[in-house]
Design a protein around this motif. Structure first.
Motif, PDB file in Angstrom:
ATOM      1  N   PHE A  10       0.845  -1.192   0.000  1.00 55.79           N
ATOM      2  CA  PHE A  10       0.000   0.000   0.000  1.00 55.79           C
ATOM      3  C   PHE A  10       0.882   1.244   0.000  1.00 55.79           C
ATOM      4  O   PHE A  10       1.677   1.456   0.911  1.00 55.79           O
ATOM      5  N   VAL A  11       0.731   2.058  -1.047  1.00 55.37           N
ATOM      6  CA  VAL A  11       1.488   3.303  -1.188  1.00 55.37           C
ATOM      7  C   VAL A  11       0.487   4.452  -1.205  1.00 55.37           C
ATOM      8  O   VAL A  11      -0.335   4.525  -2.123  1.00 55.37           O
ATOM      9  N   PRO A  12       0.521   5.339  -0.193  1.00 53.00           N
ATOM     10  CA  PRO A  12      -0.398   6.474  -0.190  1.00 53.00           C
ATOM     11  C   PRO A  12      -0.277   7.268  -1.497  1.00 53.00           C
ATOM     12  O   PRO A  12       0.819   7.530  -1.981  1.00 53.00           O
ATOM     13  N   GLY A  13      -1.415   7.607  -2.068  1.00 53.68           N
ATOM     14  CA  GLY A  13      -1.430   8.335  -3.336  1.00 53.68           C
ATOM     15  C   GLY A  13      -1.476   7.426  -4.550  1.00 53.68           C
ATOM     16  O   GLY A  13      -1.890   7.845  -5.621  1.00 53.68           O
ATOM     17  N   SER A  14      -1.059   6.173  -4.391  1.00 56.87           N
ATOM     18  CA  SER A  14      -1.083   5.208  -5.493  1.00 56.87           C
ATOM     19  C   SER A  14      -2.036   4.053  -5.232  1.00 56.87           C
ATOM     20  O   SER A  14      -2.458   3.375  -6.152  1.00 56.87           O
ATOM     21  N   GLY A  15      -2.322   3.786  -3.956  1.00 64.59           N
ATOM     22  CA  GLY A  15      -3.209   2.682  -3.599  1.00 64.59           C
ATOM     23  C   GLY A  15      -2.448   1.381  -3.439  1.00 64.59           C
ATOM     24  O   GLY A  15      -1.260   1.362  -3.111  1.00 64.59           O
ATOM     25  N   TYR A  16      -3.152   0.268  -3.695  1.00 62.48           N
ATOM     26  CA  TYR A  16      -2.577  -1.066  -3.525  1.00 62.48           C
ATOM     27  C   TYR A  16      -1.878  -1.511  -4.801  1.00 62.48           C
ATOM     28  O   TYR A  16      -2.453  -1.478  -5.879  1.00 62.48           O
ATOM     29  N   LEU A  17      -0.643  -1.933  -4.653  1.00 64.72           N
ATOM     30  CA  LEU A  17       0.132  -2.487  -5.758  1.00 64.72           C
ATOM     31  C   LEU A  17       0.299  -3.973  -5.491  1.00 64.72           C
ATOM     32  O   LEU A  17       0.761  -4.370  -4.418  1.00 64.72           O
ATOM     33  N   LYS A  18      -0.079  -4.788  -6.451  1.00 63.56           N
ATOM     34  CA  LYS A  18      -0.054  -6.238  -6.256  1.00 63.56           C
ATOM     35  C   LYS A  18       1.347  -6.806  -6.470  1.00 63.56           C
ATOM     36  O   LYS A  18       2.023  -6.475  -7.428  1.00 63.56           O
ATOM     37  N   GLN A  19       1.751  -7.663  -5.540  1.00 64.58           N
ATOM     38  CA  GLN A  19       3.011  -8.417  -5.570  1.00 64.58           C
ATOM     39  C   GLN A  19       4.207  -7.551  -5.956  1.00 64.58           C
ATOM     40  O   GLN A  19       4.770  -7.652  -7.038  1.00 64.58           O
ATOM     41  N   GLU A  50       2.667  -1.637   4.232  1.00 63.06           N
ATOM     42  CA  GLU A  50       2.201  -0.259   4.085  1.00 63.06           C
ATOM     43  C   GLU A  50       3.413   0.665   4.148  1.00 63.06           C
ATOM     44  O   GLU A  50       4.254   0.528   5.031  1.00 63.06           O
ATOM     45  N   LEU A  51       3.484   1.605   3.217  1.00 64.49           N
ATOM     46  CA  LEU A  51       4.553   2.595   3.255  1.00 64.49           C
ATOM     47  C   LEU A  51       4.002   3.891   3.819  1.00 64.49           C
ATOM     48  O   LEU A  51       2.895   4.300   3.485  1.00 64.49           O
ATOM     49  N   GLN A  52       4.781   4.514   4.678  1.00 68.93           N
ATOM     50  CA  GLN A  52       4.385   5.790   5.282  1.00 68.93           C
ATOM     51  C   GLN A  52       5.529   6.775   5.071  1.00 68.93           C
ATOM     52  O   GLN A  52       6.677   6.461   5.369  1.00 68.93           O
ATOM     53  N   LEU A  53       5.204   7.950   4.558  1.00 66.91           N
ATOM     54  CA  LEU A  53       6.206   8.982   4.328  1.00 66.91           C
ATOM     55  C   LEU A  53       6.461   9.702   5.643  1.00 66.91           C
ATOM     56  O   LEU A  53       5.553  10.235   6.264  1.00 66.91           O
ATOM     57  N   GLU A  54       7.718   9.680   6.106  1.00 69.21           N
ATOM     58  CA  GLU A  54       8.086  10.317   7.370  1.00 69.21           C
ATOM     59  C   GLU A  54       9.255  11.267   7.134  1.00 69.21           C
ATOM     60  O   GLU A  54      10.114  11.016   6.286  1.00 69.21           O
ATOM     61  N   LEU A  55       9.271  12.344   7.886  1.00 70.79           N
ATOM     62  CA  LEU A  55      10.349  13.333   7.800  1.00 70.79           C
ATOM     63  C   LEU A  55      11.479  12.908   8.725  1.00 70.79           C
ATOM     64  O   LEU A  55      11.326  12.871   9.940  1.00 70.79           O
ATOM     65  N   ILE A  56      12.615  12.556   8.154  1.00 67.12           N
ATOM     66  CA  ILE A  56      13.779  12.094   8.893  1.00 67.12           C
ATOM     67  C   ILE A  56      14.940  13.024   8.551  1.00 67.12           C
ATOM     68  O   ILE A  56      15.362  13.097   7.397  1.00 67.12           O
ATOM     69  N   GLN A  57      15.443  13.732   9.555  1.00 64.84           N
ATOM     70  CA  GLN A  57      16.566  14.655   9.375  1.00 64.84           C
ATOM     71  C   GLN A  57      16.339  15.577   8.173  1.00 64.84           C
ATOM     72  O   GLN A  57      17.165  15.687   7.267  1.00 64.84           O
ATOM     73  N   GLU A  58      15.158  16.219   8.165  1.00 65.63           N
ATOM     74  CA  GLU A  58      14.766  17.179   7.139  1.00 65.63           C
ATOM     75  C   GLU A  58      14.646  16.581   5.744  1.00 65.63           C
ATOM     76  O   GLU A  58      14.688  17.286   4.740  1.00 65.63           O
ATOM     77  N   GLU A  59      14.506  15.259   5.661  1.00 64.65           N
ATOM     78  CA  GLU A  59      14.352  14.586   4.378  1.00 64.65           C
ATOM     79  C   GLU A  59      13.203  13.594   4.492  1.00 64.65           C
ATOM     80  O   GLU A  59      13.113  12.847   5.464  1.00 64.65           O
ATOM     81  N   GLU A  60      12.309  13.570   3.486  1.00 59.60           N
ATOM     82  CA  GLU A  60      11.204  12.622   3.507  1.00 59.60           C
ATOM     83  C   GLU A  60      11.695  11.244   3.074  1.00 59.60           C
ATOM     84  O   GLU A  60      12.395  11.117   2.070  1.00 59.60           O
ATOM     85  N   GLN A  61      11.324  10.243   3.862  1.00 57.08           N
ATOM     86  CA  GLN A  61      11.717   8.858   3.596  1.00 57.08           C
ATOM     87  C   GLN A  61      10.486   7.964   3.711  1.00 57.08           C
ATOM     88  O   GLN A  61       9.636   8.186   4.568  1.00 57.08           O
ATOM     89  N   TRP A  62      10.411   6.929   2.865  1.00 61.27           N
ATOM     90  CA  TRP A  62       9.358   5.928   3.006  1.00 61.27           C
ATOM     91  C   TRP A  62       9.769   4.939   4.087  1.00 61.27           C
ATOM     92  O   TRP A  62      10.856   4.370   4.033  1.00 61.27           O
ATOM     93  N   VAL A  63       8.888   4.742   5.072  1.00 59.09           N
ATOM     94  CA  VAL A  63       9.122   3.785   6.159  1.00 59.09           C
ATOM     95  C   VAL A  63       8.105   2.655   5.985  1.00 59.09           C
ATOM     96  O   VAL A  63       6.898   2.912   5.882  1.00 59.09           O
ATOM     97  N   PRO A  64       8.561   1.385   5.938  1.00 58.53           N
ATOM     98  CA  PRO A  64       7.646   0.269   5.715  1.00 58.53           C
ATOM     99  C   PRO A  64       7.110  -0.337   7.016  1.00 58.53           C
ATOM    100  O   PRO A  64       7.839  -0.474   8.003  1.00 58.53           O
ATOM    101  N   TYR A  65       5.832  -0.703   6.976  1.00 58.85           N
ATOM    102  CA  TYR A  65       5.169  -1.372   8.092  1.00 58.85           C
ATOM    103  C   TYR A  65       4.421  -2.584   7.559  1.00 58.85           C
ATOM    104  O   TYR A  65       3.844  -2.529   6.472  1.00 58.85           O
TER     105      TYR A  65
END
Length: 87
Positions: A10-19, A50-65
Motif C-alpha cells: 500500500f502506497v499512499p497516493g497510489s493505492g494497492y500495488l499487487k506483488q 504499508e509505506l508511510q512517508l516520514e520526515l527524517i533529518q529534514e528529508e522525507e523517507q518511506w518507512v515500511p510497516y
C-alpha cells in the motif's frame, strides 16, 4: 539491505500495488519494484506492507510497516491487526 515482498503493497497516493518487492536499508525503503520472477533473498510476508512517508533529518523517507492479519476481501485491517515496522 533486506528485501521483502507481500501480496499487496500500500502506497499512499497510489493505492494497492499487487506483488511488489521493497528493498529496505537502515529502516527506510531504498527501492520498490514488481515481483515478476523469483528473486534471491526475498522474504515473503503475509498481510500487507504499508509505506508511510516520514520526515527524517529534514528529508522525507518511506518507512515500511507490515499489517497482519489483513482482510483481502474488503481490503481493510481487521480486529487484531498489528502494525510492525520492517527493518
Amino acid at each position: 539491505m533486506k528485501r521483502y515482498a507481500s501480496h499487496y503493497l500500500f502506497v499512499p497516493g497510489s493505492g494497492y500495488l499487487k506483488q511488489h518487492v521493497i528493498e529496505v536499508e537502515d529502516g527506510y525503503v531504498r527501492r520498490m519494484f514488481p515481483l515478476t520472477e523469483e528473486i534471491e533473498d526475498v522474504e515473503w510476508l503475509p498481510g500487507v506492507i504499508e509505506l508511510q512517508l516520514e520526515l527524517i533529518q529534514e528529508e522525507e523517507q518511506w518507512v515500511p510497516y507490515l499489517l497482519f492479519p489483513f482482510d483481502f476481501t474488503s481490503m481493510q485491517p481487521v480486529a487484531g491487526t498489528q502494525r510492525k515496522q520492517l527493518r
